[in-house]
Design a protein around this motif. Sequence first.
Motif, PDB file in Angstrom:
ATOM      1  N   GLN A  43     -19.829  20.423  34.078  1.00 45.90           N
ATOM      2  CA  GLN A  43     -19.490  22.037  33.741  1.00 45.90           C
ATOM      3  C   GLN A  43     -18.187  22.620  35.018  1.00 45.90           C
ATOM      4  N   MET A  44     -17.657  23.654  34.503  1.00 40.91           N
ATOM      5  CA  MET A  44     -16.573  24.300  35.365  1.00 40.91           C
ATOM      6  C   MET A  44     -16.784  25.923  34.901  1.00 40.91           C
ATOM      7  N   VAL A  45     -16.738  26.614  36.078  1.00 41.26           N
ATOM      8  CA  VAL A  45     -16.847  28.097  36.040  1.00 41.26           C
ATOM      9  C   VAL A  45     -15.407  28.411  36.451  1.00 41.26           C
ATOM     10  N   CYS A  46     -15.003  29.678  35.931  1.00 40.47           N
ATOM     11  CA  CYS A  46     -13.654  30.179  36.340  1.00 40.47           C
ATOM     12  C   CYS A  46     -14.000  31.244  37.507  1.00 40.47           C
ATOM     13  N   ARG A  47     -15.156  31.258  38.122  1.00 40.00           N
ATOM     14  CA  ARG A  47     -15.156  32.240  39.159  1.00 40.00           C
ATOM     15  C   ARG A  47     -14.534  31.750  40.661  1.00 40.00           C
ATOM     16  N   ASP A  48     -14.600  30.332  40.598  1.00 41.42           N
ATOM     17  CA  ASP A  48     -14.316  29.841  41.964  1.00 41.42           C
ATOM     18  C   ASP A  48     -12.784  29.014  41.995  1.00 41.42           C
ATOM     19  N   ARG A  49     -12.050  29.010  40.997  1.00 40.83           N
ATOM     20  CA  ARG A  49     -10.797  28.399  40.920  1.00 40.83           C
ATOM     21  C   ARG A  49      -9.793  29.229  40.191  1.00 40.83           C
ATOM     22  N   ASN A  50      -8.636  29.248  40.753  1.00 40.82           N
ATOM     23  CA  ASN A  50      -7.502  29.601  39.901  1.00 40.82           C
ATOM     24  C   ASN A  50      -6.947  28.609  38.994  1.00 40.82           C
ATOM     25  N   ARG A  51      -5.755  28.821  38.121  1.00 44.43           N
ATOM     26  CA  ARG A  51      -5.372  27.855  37.011  1.00 44.43           C
ATOM     27  C   ARG A  51      -4.884  26.630  37.719  1.00 44.43           C
ATOM     28  N   LEU A  52      -4.671  26.628  38.749  1.00 43.49           N
ATOM     29  CA  LEU A  52      -3.943  25.346  39.400  1.00 43.49           C
ATOM     30  C   LEU A  52      -5.082  24.685  39.867  1.00 43.49           C
ATOM     31  N   ALA A  53      -6.135  24.915  40.326  1.00 43.96           N
ATOM     32  CA  ALA A  53      -7.278  24.255  40.720  1.00 43.96           C
ATOM     33  C   ALA A  53      -7.985  23.812  39.474  1.00 43.96           C
ATOM     34  N   GLY A 101     -18.988  31.676  34.379  1.00 45.94           N
ATOM     35  CA  GLY A 101     -19.644  31.594  35.603  1.00 45.94           C
ATOM     36  C   GLY A 101     -20.585  32.637  36.109  1.00 45.94           C
ATOM     37  N   ASP A 102     -21.544  32.912  36.757  1.00 52.29           N
ATOM     38  CA  ASP A 102     -22.248  33.983  37.068  1.00 52.29           C
ATOM     39  C   ASP A 102     -21.519  34.729  38.392  1.00 52.29           C
ATOM     40  N   HIS A 103     -21.445  36.085  38.311  1.00 58.30           N
ATOM     41  CA  HIS A 103     -20.798  36.741  39.210  1.00 58.30           C
ATOM     42  C   HIS A 103     -21.326  36.306  40.692  1.00 58.30           C
ATOM     43  N   GLN A 104     -20.672  36.344  41.684  1.00 59.06           N
ATOM     44  CA  GLN A 104     -21.142  35.701  42.975  1.00 59.06           C
ATOM     45  C   GLN A 104     -22.001  36.908  43.385  1.00 59.06           C
ATOM     46  N   SER A 105     -21.917  38.033  43.204  1.00 61.70           N
ATOM     47  CA  SER A 105     -23.015  38.900  43.720  1.00 61.70           C
ATOM     48  C   SER A 105     -24.396  38.235  43.623  1.00 61.70           C
ATOM     49  N   PHE A 106     -24.788  37.617  42.711  1.00 65.16           N
ATOM     50  CA  PHE A 106     -26.163  36.812  42.325  1.00 65.16           C
ATOM     51  C   PHE A 106     -26.392  35.648  43.512  1.00 65.16           C
ATOM     52  N   LYS A 156     -14.655  36.293  47.453  1.00 61.32           N
ATOM     53  CA  LYS A 156     -13.664  36.897  46.560  1.00 61.32           C
ATOM     54  C   LYS A 156     -13.970  36.211  45.533  1.00 61.32           C
ATOM     55  N   ASN A 157     -13.763  36.856  44.107  1.00 60.26           N
ATOM     56  CA  ASN A 157     -14.041  36.163  42.952  1.00 60.26           C
ATOM     57  C   ASN A 157     -12.532  36.016  42.276  1.00 60.26           C
ATOM     58  N   VAL A 158     -12.410  34.884  41.713  1.00 61.26           N
ATOM     59  CA  VAL A 158     -11.258  34.698  41.227  1.00 61.26           C
ATOM     60  C   VAL A 158     -10.898  34.964  39.910  1.00 61.26           C
ATOM     61  N   PHE A 159     -11.721  34.494  38.949  1.00 63.84           N
ATOM     62  CA  PHE A 159     -11.589  34.988  37.419  1.00 63.84           C
ATOM     63  C   PHE A 159      -9.959  35.108  37.053  1.00 63.84           C
ATOM     64  N   SER A 210     -16.652  42.999  35.479  1.00 69.39           N
ATOM     65  CA  SER A 210     -16.773  42.268  36.961  1.00 69.39           C
ATOM     66  C   SER A 210     -15.965  41.226  36.990  1.00 69.39           C
ATOM     67  N   LYS A 211     -15.896  40.418  36.081  1.00 71.63           N
ATOM     68  CA  LYS A 211     -15.111  39.249  35.854  1.00 71.63           C
ATOM     69  C   LYS A 211     -13.871  39.337  35.239  1.00 71.63           C
ATOM     70  N   SER A 212     -13.428  40.616  35.149  1.00 72.52           N
ATOM     71  CA  SER A 212     -11.907  40.781  34.622  1.00 72.52           C
ATOM     72  C   SER A 212     -11.658  39.870  33.250  1.00 72.52           C
ATOM     73  N   LEU A 213     -12.567  39.890  32.441  1.00 71.56           N
ATOM     74  CA  LEU A 213     -12.734  39.015  31.283  1.00 71.56           C
ATOM     75  C   LEU A 213     -11.768  39.617  30.434  1.00 71.56           C
ATOM     76  N   LEU A 214     -10.743  39.012  29.431  1.00 70.40           N
ATOM     77  CA  LEU A 214      -9.955  39.290  28.582  1.00 70.40           C
ATOM     78  C   LEU A 214     -10.249  38.999  27.153  1.00 70.40           C
ATOM     79  N   ASN A 215     -11.207  38.405  27.027  1.00 70.75           N
ATOM     80  CA  ASN A 215     -11.531  37.589  25.378  1.00 70.75           C
ATOM     81  C   ASN A 215     -13.166  37.994  24.965  1.00 70.75           C
TER      82      ASN A 215
END
Lengths: 139, 310, 222
Positions: free
Chosen positions: B81-91, B112-117, B124-127, C153-158
């Motif tokens: 599984q991979m979430v978008c919260r912790d990585r930018n497109r390079l990672a 990914g769940d928001h980091q506030s949970f 900092k969140n990535v998204f 909160s996640k800046s989702l675009l889709n």
Amino acid sequence: MDDFKPQIVAFCCTNCASSAAKVSHGMKKALPDNVKIIQVPCTGRIETLHLLKPFEEGADGVYVAGCQADSCQYIGGITKAAKRVAQVKGILEGLSIEPERIDVFHLSAGKGQEFVEVADRMVNTVKGLGPVLTAPNRN
Amino acid sequence: MSEHKAGSNLEKVLSAGHFAFTGECGPPQGANVPHLIEKANHLKGVVDAVNVTDNQTAVVRMSSWAASLILLEQGLEPNFQMVCRDRNRLAIQSDILGVYAMGIRNMLCLSGDHQSFGNHPESKNVFDIDSMQLIHTVKTMRDEGKFLNGSDVDVAPKLFIGAACNPFAEPFDFRVYRLAKKISAGADFVQTQCIYNMDKFREFMKRAVDMGLHEKCYILAGVTPMKSVGMALYMSKQVPGMDVPQALVKRLRGAGKGKAAEEGIKFALEQIEEFKEMEGVAGVHLMAIEWEHKVPEIAERAGVLPRPVV
Amino acid sequence: MIVAESKPIKELLEMVKGFKKILVVGCKGCVTVCNVGGAKEVAILASTIRISGKKEGLDLVVGEHTLERQCDPEYIDELKDIIGDYDAVISIACGVGPQFISERYPATKVFPGVNTKFMGGAVEHGVWSERCAGCGTCVVHLFGGLCPIARCSKSLLNGPCGGSSNGKCEISSDVECIWDTIVLKMMEQDRLDELMEFRPPKSWTTARDGGPRKMIREELVK
Ligand code: SF4
Ligand code: SF4
């Protein structure tokens, strides 16, 4: 601390508190002489700065006496004042000054005794707290 | 063989028309490999693939790719599984290449769940990209051999692309369209949110089948057996996007002291039985949270054993 | 406008501890509109600092001045005759203000009196809400005129993440799920097809991610 005579500033709206003051005069119930009354047309007009200024000038306590929340002639005036009092309580807390030094009281018109009681109560509260100045003047 | 996109066990099971059965395993909050292995071993031979969660609920755990590799070494097939919260497109892209290079063949793409949970709410969140774009990124890398910037990938990562789907989120009318969008972005299979409201799910599947989505993508129904009344209440109130009907809470309560867990399993078994027959459902994803040791029993009673060897 | 909030008074006093002559500088721009940094608030803060001085037995000199704008060198210049009389300046403009003052008066010690929060507006009296994240390439037309970059909160675009309930974001029942609103609005306007369109990863080069930003309008440069 027994000889400490706190300086108190009271903001009262003409509609309620002042009429109450008249009644109390009639009843010969004296207001403590260290409570300075400032009459305003409506407590809703009292700004945060007005409530702070007396402290800046050396007052030990400040209060607002106005109508009951539901009987304000200008609709919500006293409610507004209560919010500002709450704001100043916050500021005082930030300065490590007891928030009890400022308060708001709802009086009913025509109850002079209540007016004097409130003044006495405030004087006693502030007397218990002592003067605002805690440190010796370092100038 | 050549028609397989990735050739993972899960893909083969599904493409052969078997009713798939997948499980889940959360990496430890530490480097406790023996514990991970012990949990995973309960699932060995019982499921077709094991989802390995990625800092689930935004709580820091062993990285999902590392835990996936450990499972792979143990002879289990991971669904990384991979979430978008912790990585930018390079990672994201380098991890996709990395896991493929190490033998991982399934990947589930999530926002990914928001980091506030979680346990680092200050972070900092990535998204940088969202789950839809993540699905599309994997597909583009796999099928077109291109990175997001359009340059060539030297040896494309052949991954079987998964996505999540919540049939119960609002607005309900939009849910099936959202699924359609994920499928056109590149999802080969989806695993749904835990299902408790069967009426709503039936309606959702009917709409999905009407749109022909089940023919473009394998839909695995999410099942999480309730361990207790408390869990049911927690799920209904605290977990975002979860739909737990009062009737189920009542049923668990009615089971009496110490019997709620068995009742929860019974409900799950009834669900699985229905899913086997439900049009468009290609399998079940069993999320037995911290209950891995129960999975063999549940699988046995659900009649999904032995798992097909493909 | 830029929305800011006052720093806690304790934090501010800690910052300017030891300074005897303090100038509080307000701004008549956004921070006046959001009731945090205009002439009124300058007076309140100055009074508060004076009270604290009284309490501590310090003879503080607290000056008050409110500029037309603090994001314009022309107005910052106005301070030149008075700023020398103070040991410290508290700017209660947005984060731009203290920096413009610092840049214009290199010898002065400048402190921020507010926390600059976001770009947004008043949604009701006393309530402000974020609207724009300054991404540098506006795309709100794709989302029914609403911005998921700033407001999801996640800046989702889709599309929505699936975690919302009763129109609220999964992170808190105080936060609107803007995707919920976008979806309902687009369906209402019969624009579902637009929502179904795949929005590729956004280029963040025009946002802060591309490094500190600058804008040059040649026709205006003297
Ligand atoms: S799309 Fe960008 S510029 Fe437009 S409102 Fe959103 S953050 Fe601001
Ligand atoms: S609940 Fe709505 S606003 Fe919150 S992260 Fe999900 S889509 Fe965005």
